[in-house]
Write an enzyme that holds these catalytic residues in place. Sequence first.
Site, mmCIF file in Angstrom:
data_model
loop_
_atom_site.group_PDB
_atom_site.id
_atom_site.type_symbol
_atom_site.label_atom_id
_atom_site.label_comp_id
_atom_site.label_asym_id
_atom_site.label_seq_id
_atom_site.Cartn_x
_atom_site.Cartn_y
_atom_site.Cartn_z
ATOM 1 N N LYS A 97 -5.741 -10.101 -10.840
ATOM 2 C CA LYS A 97 -4.526 -10.465 -10.101
ATOM 3 C C LYS A 97 -4.156 -11.928 -10.271
ATOM 4 C CE LYS A 97 -5.439 -6.864 -6.816
ATOM 5 N NZ LYS A 97 -6.576 -6.719 -5.889
ATOM 6 N N GLU B 19 -1.063 -14.255 -0.367
ATOM 7 C CA GLU B 19 0.349 -14.097 -0.720
ATOM 8 C C GLU B 19 1.132 -13.564 0.463
ATOM 9 O OE1 GLU B 19 -0.085 -11.300 -4.117
ATOM 10 O OE2 GLU B 19 0.846 -9.792 -2.832
ATOM 11 N N HIS C 250 -1.780 5.292 0.060
ATOM 12 C CA HIS C 250 -1.580 4.281 -0.988
ATOM 13 C C HIS C 250 -1.325 4.897 -2.348
ATOM 14 C CE1 HIS C 250 -2.737 1.338 1.971
ATOM 15 N NE2 HIS C 250 -3.862 1.999 2.177
ATOM 16 N N ARG D 266 -0.658 1.244 -18.923
ATOM 17 C CA ARG D 266 -0.885 2.635 -19.312
ATOM 18 C C ARG D 266 0.418 3.406 -19.191
ATOM 19 N NH1 ARG D 266 -2.490 2.376 -13.744
ATOM 20 N NH2 ARG D 266 -0.906 3.482 -12.569
#
Lengths: 493, 179
Positions: free
Chosen positions: A116, A200, A235, A292
């Site tokens: 990340k 964040e 999720h 992907r």
Amino acid sequence: MFKKILIANRGEIALRVINTCKEMGVKTVSVYSEADDKAVHVLNSDESYFLGAPEPSESYLNIDKIIEAAKKTGAEAIHPGYGFLAENSSFAERCYAEGIVFIGPPAKVIDSMGDKITSRKIMNESGVPVTPGLISAEADHNVMKSEAEKIGYPVLIKATAGGGGKGIRVVNSEDEMEQACTSASREAANAFGNGEIYLEKFFTKARHIEFQVLADKHGNCIHVLERECSIQRRHQKIIEETPSSVLTPELREEMGKAAVAAAKAAGYINAGTVEFLLDENNNFYFLEMNTRLQVEHPVTEMVTGIDLVKKQLEIAWGDKLSITQNDVWGRGHSIECRIYAEDPEKDFFPSPGKITYLDEPKGPGIRNDCGVYSGFEVPVDYDPILSKLVVHAETRESAIDKMIKALEEYVVIGVKTPIHFLIDVLNSNPFIKGEVYTNFVEKHFSEWKPTSTNVDIAALAFIIDGLTSNGKAKTTGTVDKQQTPWETLGNWR
Amino acid sequence: MGDTRKLEVIVEYNLLVNEEKVSVEFDQKQESLKAQINEKFYDVSFQRVSDSRLHINVNGQSLNVYAGGDDTKTVIINGRSFEVSDADLMEQNKSRKKSMDKDPTEVTPPMPAVVISVDVKEGDKIEKGDAVIVVSAMKMENTLFAPFSGTVTKVNTKEGDKVMPGDILVDIEKSELDE
């Protein structure tokens, strides 16, 4: 073009790749575990290669066995599908070392986009907007606090490694900060062996909008429009569509350019997806890049007419992109519903078992990427996706109508599915109005129960099924069961 | 419509549909039936299409319905699924088990067994539920109780006897007071 490729995956996505290969005249090798000897990918490929026990580590995640399968069968390339080894850089690296083409991006891109902080840095340096917050890992709570003060609460404390919701904490105020940092870091250290965290902005009302990109080895990169994927449960996305009902042509162009810039900054090659968060004021922020083919890629194919798997093979072979940005335009509207073996009344808990009856919806503009059939035993070992039902129609409104009709004709007996739930979502006002945010399911459908219309007809159907059951072919219960004396007792004890 | 809606031969079912109780009265004639659920009347014609599929017409509405399963069936109508079972049958199964526990009519072993003890003799006055004989089978002891109150008129067995289901081990004359 390749003469033969191996597909290191199973079920519907493996079959999806096989179908395009057949059209292109490319031979296919499927791999399978003990649980999958009668799975669709095995039944429909030119060759199949047995890997081992059902556990993923013994089969679909076993790099040595898959490389051995490719070598023994003479496959020149490997398509990883999604999940399993699709975003495993060691696997991509190993393919390269063994002289096998990995149909996907270079290993180092998988690595940098999988981290990340690294991906945030790359995007930030290239002028792609990232969510407000820190660009590097931070251990000092006071730095966290002052950054949070600057961007405003609530904020997210996130582990730099891993995913799957681990090592993530929402912090609503300063006094929660220390505790959240400590526990997120500890959880991340336990889960990923790396306790690094950063901070964040947390958006309470945001949309998840992603752009499909295609990049060849010759420096050409285009985007293939957006997908709106805000409707999620556990999720995980369950309904996706394109186009997004909130993107104006201007915003689409702006975000598309940012997506291409992001892919170029990453040094991306092949098909990938740039995910953005879009806030209520139409500000968008880079979230992550998926290296992907996405589960929801069919909606893009429906509106653009582009076969993304075919493009993946061409790019991997070394071809130049045969289309430019100007060739990409969408026609109409497409929606995808994911049909899992799961119980929508029990928090979408997986419901494996044997499918005793399956009737797929058919008709113009209906596509069902299906990985199961009547009589198939849905294994407990893998993601319980059965199929992806996709529709294409002229407008969003008619696509919703078509999807409802298709869902109403979709019959699955033997395992629980969310079909009924999905019909209710598509019929709901917030969905029809396009008010889809990432909190959609918890906000509108957290206490969902099946609607009670047609209860009387269900009762009549039950009775009629009993009355006409001698017309049925006997499929069960024909074998004389050995009875124990206790069962033949009659009135005693 | 009043007369045509009258049900002639009434069969009654008490069903559970998604845990909701639904009582159905109906009158079947070959491939059609008339039914009443609560205050609503249904004119239904039907045909079986395949093992799992029926085509039915309910008050003029044509429907494909799907059903699968044994005691509890999954019924699917227009993408909505229902879990349906026969509440009476469920109750019956339950009460049959109960009656096996509580309401025997004669004193006989459940399976080939050996008599462990005989607790009554001819002429004894016994109450319903009194222990009469203990047998052993498959290493488990079972006590046979008096099915009703009365007088023991004859004991047909003794300790150590091998006995079979159906053998009446003790004859009891029902006391008239019990009636």
